[in-house]
Write an enzyme that holds these catalytic residues in place. Structure first.
Site, mmCIF file in Angstrom:
data_model
loop_
_atom_site.group_PDB
_atom_site.id
_atom_site.type_symbol
_atom_site.label_atom_id
_atom_site.label_comp_id
_atom_site.label_asym_id
_atom_site.label_seq_id
_atom_site.Cartn_x
_atom_site.Cartn_y
_atom_site.Cartn_z
ATOM 1 N N HIS A 47 20.433 -11.570 28.003
ATOM 2 C CA HIS A 47 20.659 -10.424 27.119
ATOM 3 C C HIS A 47 19.324 -9.960 26.545
ATOM 4 C CE1 HIS A 47 24.807 -11.699 27.400
ATOM 5 N NE2 HIS A 47 24.516 -12.840 26.836
ATOM 6 N N HIS A 80 20.805 -18.070 31.009
ATOM 7 C CA HIS A 80 21.837 -19.066 30.719
ATOM 8 C C HIS A 80 23.073 -18.837 31.591
ATOM 9 C CE1 HIS A 80 22.881 -15.602 28.132
ATOM 10 N NE2 HIS A 80 24.137 -15.995 28.316
ATOM 11 N N ARG A 139 23.528 -9.466 34.542
ATOM 12 C CA ARG A 139 23.781 -10.569 35.482
ATOM 13 C C ARG A 139 22.606 -10.693 36.446
ATOM 14 N NH1 ARG A 139 28.749 -7.885 36.414
ATOM 15 N NH2 ARG A 139 30.378 -8.593 35.000
ATOM 16 N N GLU A 153 23.135 -15.041 20.689
ATOM 17 C CA GLU A 153 24.479 -15.590 20.622
ATOM 18 C C GLU A 153 24.411 -17.089 20.381
ATOM 19 O OE1 GLU A 153 26.330 -14.494 24.284
ATOM 20 O OE2 GLU A 153 24.913 -15.597 25.511
ATOM 21 N N GLN A 185 23.000 -15.205 33.520
ATOM 22 C CA GLN A 185 22.814 -13.928 32.846
ATOM 23 C C GLN A 185 21.775 -14.028 31.747
ATOM 24 O OE1 GLN A 185 26.575 -13.844 29.825
ATOM 25 N NE2 GLN A 185 27.116 -13.894 32.008
#
Length: 276
Positions: free
Chosen positions: A65, A140, A160, A82, A63
């Site tokens: 972001h 990642h 995804r 993150e 996935q």
């Protein structure tokens, strides 16, 4: 109030587990496994960060972001950097972060479609204590057999790219568009800056510190909140008691008192560590 215990939300996931982390009640045999535990602020707070635990028995999807600009263009308040602190990992456990070589959008799309993306990721072995800051755009995947704490920008937005043939929706075009598919280079962190204070990440979107037990006096700037995550031990923050498995949001001037066996994570938005 300068210290507030956050609400615990248990999230069932097919890739979750029945053995969690000290401080949490394991799900009963025969019930769905727990994959995530979130710590939520009151609905009207809209905080900058979100803290959660993850418990994996299978690989999570490949996935990515989006960053702030791409997320806002899609109607979300912010993007999603993150960071992960590994608490426990079974032998051979890995996390994929970045690709082995730089990849064009066309190459990334083709690899996601034919499944070869799994072999083109940089799967790094992990053990307890490892820490990764994953900027938005990083391709990642979190592997199986891992317990970790995740600090992230507070947005539920994941694209995804590949999911090992599972029957879940992919977001290939949106994900490819925001991906920065290249080898991961870990940011430099200051490390230990005091006998009981270690800086794990210093921006760009948030700072993550790790503390030992004892007293910690904080002075958070006006409008800035901090998240205290007790991994072990117990104590109090301005009269609010806490123990491992909980999470507090702090504001203003706060004194945290922690038992000698405490292991604490502390996170706050921005790119500059607090003085002290």
């Amino acid at each position: 109030m300068t210290a507030m215990l956050l609400t615990t939300k248990r999230v069932e996931k097919p890739w979750g587990r029945h053995d969690l982390w000290p401080g949490f009640v394991d799900p009963a045999p025969g019930t769905p496994p727990i994959g995530e535990i979130w710590f939520e602020a009151p609905a009207d707070a809209a905080p900058d960060l979100l803290v959660k635990y993850l418990f994996t028995s299978e690989k999570l999807s490949v996935q990515v972001h989006p960053d702030d600009d791409a997320a806002r263009a899609a109607g979300y308040p912010r993007g999603k950097d993150e960071a992960w602190l590994i608490l426990a990992a079974r032998p051979g456990a890995t996390i994929a972060i970045g690709t082995l070589e730089p990849m064009s959008q066309d190459a990334l799309r083709a690899a996601a479609l034919d499944g070869s993306i799994e072999q083109l990721l940089d799967w790094k072995p992990v053990t307890a204590g490892d820490f990764f800051y994953s900027p938005a755009g990083t391709v990642h995947a979190i592997g199986a057999g891992i317990t970790l704490v995740e600090v992230q920008q507070n947005v539920d937005l994941t694209y995804r790219l590949y999911d090992y043939g599972r029957a879940r929706a992919l977001h290939l075009e949106a994900g490819v568009a925001v991906s920065d598919a290249k080898p991961f280079i870990a940011q430099t962190a200051p490390g230990v800056i005091g006998g009981d204070r270690t800086i794990l990440a210093e921006g760009p979107k948030f700072v993550v510190e790790r503390w030992q037990g004892g007293d910690h006096a904080l002075a958070l700037p006006e409008g800035v909140s901090g998240w205290l995550v007790p991994l072990a031990g117990r104590g109090s923050a301005d009269g609010v008691s806490w123990r491992a498995g909980e999470c507090l949001m702090l504001a203003g001037q706060v004194t945290v008192t922690a038992s000698a066996d405490s292991d604490l994570l502390f996170a706050y938005p921005g790119d500059t560590r607090l003085p002290g």
